[in-house]
Design an enzyme around this catalytic site. Structure first.
Site, PDB file in Angstrom:
ATOM      1  N   TYR A 197       7.297  -6.352 -12.558  1.00  6.75           N
ATOM      2  CA  TYR A 197       7.400  -5.390 -11.446  1.00  6.75           C
ATOM      3  C   TYR A 197       8.234  -5.970 -10.305  1.00  6.75           C
ATOM      4  CZ  TYR A 197       5.832  -2.585  -7.456  1.00  6.75           C
ATOM      5  OH  TYR A 197       5.788  -1.796  -6.330  1.00  6.75           O
ATOM      6  N   VAL A 255      -6.911  -2.789  -3.251  1.00  6.18           N
ATOM      7  CA  VAL A 255      -8.326  -3.071  -2.989  1.00  6.18           C
ATOM      8  C   VAL A 255      -8.972  -2.020  -2.089  1.00  6.18           C
ATOM      9  CG1 VAL A 255      -7.828  -4.641  -1.044  1.00  6.18           C
ATOM     10  CG2 VAL A 255      -9.947  -4.884  -2.325  1.00  6.18           C
ATOM     11  N   SER A 301       1.994   9.336 -12.489  1.00  7.54           N
ATOM     12  CA  SER A 301       0.962   8.786 -11.608  1.00  7.54           C
ATOM     13  C   SER A 301       0.826   9.620 -10.330  1.00  7.54           C
ATOM     14  CB  SER A 301       1.253   7.316 -11.261  1.00  7.54           C
ATOM     15  OG  SER A 301       2.556   7.174 -10.750  1.00  7.54           O
ATOM     16  N   SER A 345       9.398  -4.069  -2.544  1.00  8.28           N
ATOM     17  CA  SER A 345       8.029  -4.579  -2.432  1.00  8.28           C
ATOM     18  C   SER A 345       8.006  -6.040  -2.016  1.00  8.28           C
ATOM     19  CB  SER A 345       7.362  -4.451  -3.809  1.00  8.28           C
ATOM     20  OG  SER A 345       6.153  -5.169  -3.849  1.00  8.28           O
ATOM     21  N   ARG A 374      -4.486 -10.035   3.966  1.00 10.56           N
ATOM     22  CA  ARG A 374      -3.294  -9.286   3.575  1.00 10.56           C
ATOM     23  C   ARG A 374      -2.721  -8.602   4.811  1.00 10.56           C
ATOM     24  NH1 ARG A 374      -4.273 -11.908  -0.119  1.00 10.56           N
ATOM     25  NH2 ARG A 374      -4.375 -11.437  -2.338  1.00 10.56           N
ATOM     26  N   LYS A 398      11.987  -4.779  -8.940  1.00  9.37           N
ATOM     27  CA  LYS A 398      12.254  -4.357  -7.557  1.00  9.37           C
ATOM     28  C   LYS A 398      13.426  -5.158  -6.975  1.00  9.37           C
ATOM     29  CE  LYS A 398       9.229  -1.071  -6.940  1.00  9.37           C
ATOM     30  NZ  LYS A 398       9.679   0.320  -6.716  1.00  9.37           N
TER      31      LYS A 398
HETATM   32  C1  UD2 Z   1      -0.862  -7.424  -5.281  1.00  7.87           C
HETATM   33  C2  UD2 Z   1      -0.850  -6.616  -6.566  1.00  7.87           C
HETATM   34  C3  UD2 Z   1      -1.262  -7.500  -7.715  1.00  7.87           C
HETATM   35  C4  UD2 Z   1      -0.393  -8.771  -7.767  1.00  7.87           C
HETATM   36  C5  UD2 Z   1      -0.461  -9.489  -6.421  1.00  7.87           C
HETATM   37  C6  UD2 Z   1       0.487 -10.674  -6.391  1.00  7.87           C
HETATM   38  C7  UD2 Z   1      -1.423  -4.272  -6.202  1.00  7.87           C
HETATM   39  C8  UD2 Z   1      -2.502  -3.250  -6.097  1.00  7.87           C
HETATM   40  N1  UD2 Z   1      -1.815  -5.535  -6.462  1.00  7.87           N
HETATM   41  O1  UD2 Z   1      -2.162  -7.847  -5.116  1.00  7.87           O
HETATM   42  O2  UD2 Z   1      -1.165  -6.774  -8.924  1.00  7.87           O
HETATM   43  O3  UD2 Z   1       0.941  -8.469  -8.041  1.00  7.87           O
HETATM   44  O4  UD2 Z   1      -0.056  -8.598  -5.362  1.00  7.87           O
HETATM   45  O5  UD2 Z   1       0.250 -11.420  -5.259  1.00  7.87           O
HETATM   46  O6  UD2 Z   1      -0.274  -3.976  -6.086  1.00  7.87           O
HETATM   47  N2  UD2 Z   1     -10.056  -7.625  -4.516  1.00  7.87           N
HETATM   48  C9  UD2 Z   1     -11.429  -7.699  -4.411  1.00  7.87           C
HETATM   49  N3  UD2 Z   1     -12.171  -6.721  -4.999  1.00  7.87           N
HETATM   50  C10 UD2 Z   1     -11.611  -5.687  -5.698  1.00  7.87           C
HETATM   51  C11 UD2 Z   1     -10.198  -5.618  -5.788  1.00  7.87           C
HETATM   52  C12 UD2 Z   1      -9.445  -6.623  -5.181  1.00  7.87           C
HETATM   53  O7  UD2 Z   1     -11.977  -8.624  -3.806  1.00  7.87           O
HETATM   54  O8  UD2 Z   1     -12.359  -4.830  -6.202  1.00  7.87           O
HETATM   55  C13 UD2 Z   1      -9.270  -8.665  -3.840  1.00  7.87           C
HETATM   56  C14 UD2 Z   1      -8.208  -9.293  -4.694  1.00  7.87           C
HETATM   57  O9  UD2 Z   1      -8.744 -10.289  -5.524  1.00  7.87           O
HETATM   58  C15 UD2 Z   1      -7.252  -9.818  -3.610  1.00  7.87           C
HETATM   59  C16 UD2 Z   1      -7.389  -8.787  -2.492  1.00  7.87           C
HETATM   60  O10 UD2 Z   1      -8.582  -8.061  -2.756  1.00  7.87           O
HETATM   61  O11 UD2 Z   1      -7.687 -11.074  -3.150  1.00  7.87           O
HETATM   62  C17 UD2 Z   1      -6.242  -7.803  -2.431  1.00  7.87           C
HETATM   63  O12 UD2 Z   1      -6.053  -7.277  -3.750  1.00  7.87           O
HETATM   64  P1  UD2 Z   1      -4.931  -6.166  -4.102  1.00  7.87           P
HETATM   65  O13 UD2 Z   1      -4.833  -6.095  -5.584  1.00  7.87           O
HETATM   66  O14 UD2 Z   1      -5.198  -4.922  -3.351  1.00  7.87           O
HETATM   67  O15 UD2 Z   1      -3.609  -6.757  -3.442  1.00  7.87           O
HETATM   68  P2  UD2 Z   1      -2.828  -8.117  -3.746  1.00  7.87           P
HETATM   69  O16 UD2 Z   1      -1.869  -8.285  -2.623  1.00  7.87           O
HETATM   70  O17 UD2 Z   1      -3.744  -9.240  -3.988  1.00  7.87           O
END
Ligand code: UD2
Length: 311
Positions: A147, A191, A36, A123, A215, A151
């Site tokens: 995952y 995101v 990656s 994490s 976040r 960790k």
């Molecule tokens: C992290 C992890 C996810 C899961 C989660 C558990 C990553 C990248 N993601 O997600 O796999 O383990 O933690 O809590 O490690 N969103 C949008 N539009 C998009 C993409 C995302 O609105 O195109 C939203 C998503 O639904 C969320 C927020 O953005 O509400 C953040 O999403 P993320 O995947 O970047 O991060 P997270 O903390 O939700």
């Protein structure tokens, strides 16, 4: 100046950490299987006589032992990992190999060759879906993905190795890291990397939910600095710490910054919230300040601006 070994050196966090180590005058040996990670993330680093990169898989027996024996580093920063939560669900055996077996091999190589310190990429995923915010290091650990489980297991492996003596281990529980070189490859990527790609392509982003979810977004530059502090500062004791800002940023805040830079891009599309999504996540940053002297410095809006301006 020290000799620092970095696993996952060609990755998102690994390459920024390597750049920072080199800028501070350290000698760096990196390893990456380029699964990656990308060689182009290290374009500047590879010009430095103080840097070398081995293309190899750290989960393969003998690889780390050989590289660590040869380089004799003072510290190992272990960032190589299966980074996708989604992929860990689809392929738990691969998750175990890259996120647990590799850690065991790091601990073994450190002990065999007298490495004094390990910094580990843990994490916030180890906390799972907690609603007791901001999250302190004492919060219950209830990971909800392979995952997150891996960790947490890795923290245990490394802290047990440290308890045996002669080794200091610092486990960094990263919150939502973002910045240049983050891969927007899948719909489950971070995101901000997805939004960055969409705005660059002139396409509207999709917001899952109402955009008011928050976040603890932290710039990769701050994360790289935390890694370097933990690897190179004197007088540290073993432990775990959140690496976060302690500030909540909503998706609507993020979109507002992008929209101001890309006024011609259509407004976001709204879609139902993703199942399993948490609404708010926020870390307590105090322990990193107390134990490492680290506090995040880059404001989110500033780091977003830098990302948007980056080529
Ligand atoms: C992290 C992890 C996810 C899961 C989660 C558990 C990553 C990248 N993601 O997600 O796999 O383990 O933690 O809590 O490690 N969103 C949008 N539009 C998009 C993409 C995302 O609105 O195109 C939203 C998503 O639904 C969320 C927020 O953005 O509400 C953040 O999403 P993320 O995947 O970047 O991060 P997270 O903390 O939700």
């Amino acid at each position: 100046m020290g000799k620092i070994f970095v696993t996952g050196a060609a990755g998102f966090i690994g390459s920024h950490t390597t750049d920072r180590l080199l800028a501070e005058g350290h000698e760096v040996s990196g390893v990456d299987n380029l699964r990656s990670g990308h060689r182009h993330n290290l374009t500047e680093a590879l010009k430095s006589p103080s840097f070398r990169l081995a293309e190899a898989d750290v989960a393969e027996a003998g690889v780390l032992d050989c590289l660590v024996a040869e380089f004799q580093p003072e510290a190992i920063i272990h960032l190589a990992a299966l980074v996708s939560v989604q992929e860990s669900i689809q392929d738990p055996a691969l998750n175990r190999r890259l996120n647990v077996t590799a850690t065991e091999l790091v601990a073994a190589a450190a002990r065999a060759h007298g490495v004094r310190r390990i910094v580990f990429a843990s994490s916030a995923a180890i906390y799972g879906d907690t609603t007791d915010l901001p999250i302190s290091e004492e919060a219950p650990k209830r990971p909800i993905s392979p995952y997150g489980e891996a960790k947490l297991a890795s923290e245990g492996i490394l802290l047990a190795a440290a308890a045996a003596g002669g080794l200091t281990v610092r486990c960094h529980r990263y919150f939502n890291v973002f910045g240049p070189r983050q891969d927007p490859a899948s719909q489950y990527s971070g995101v901000i990397s997805i939004f960055d790609r969409r705005y660059r392509d002139g396409k509207p982003v999709t917001i899952f939910g109402d955009g008011q979810q928050t976040r603890d977004f932290i710039s990769v530059h701050d994360v790289a600095r935390a890694n370097v502090i933990a690897a190179t500062s004197g007088g540290l004791v073993s432990g775990v710490a959140n690496i976060c800002t302690g500030r909540a940023t909503s998706l609507l805040d993020v979109v507002a910054v992008f929209a101001s830079h890309y006024p011609a891009v259509p407004p976001p599309t709204l879609a139902p919230a993703r199942s399993g999504d948490i609404v708010h996540s926020l870390g307590r940053p105090e322990r990193a300040r107390a134990e490492l002297g680290f506090a995040a410095e880059v404001p989110v809006a500033e780091a977003l601006g830098e990302l948007i301006r980056a080529g």
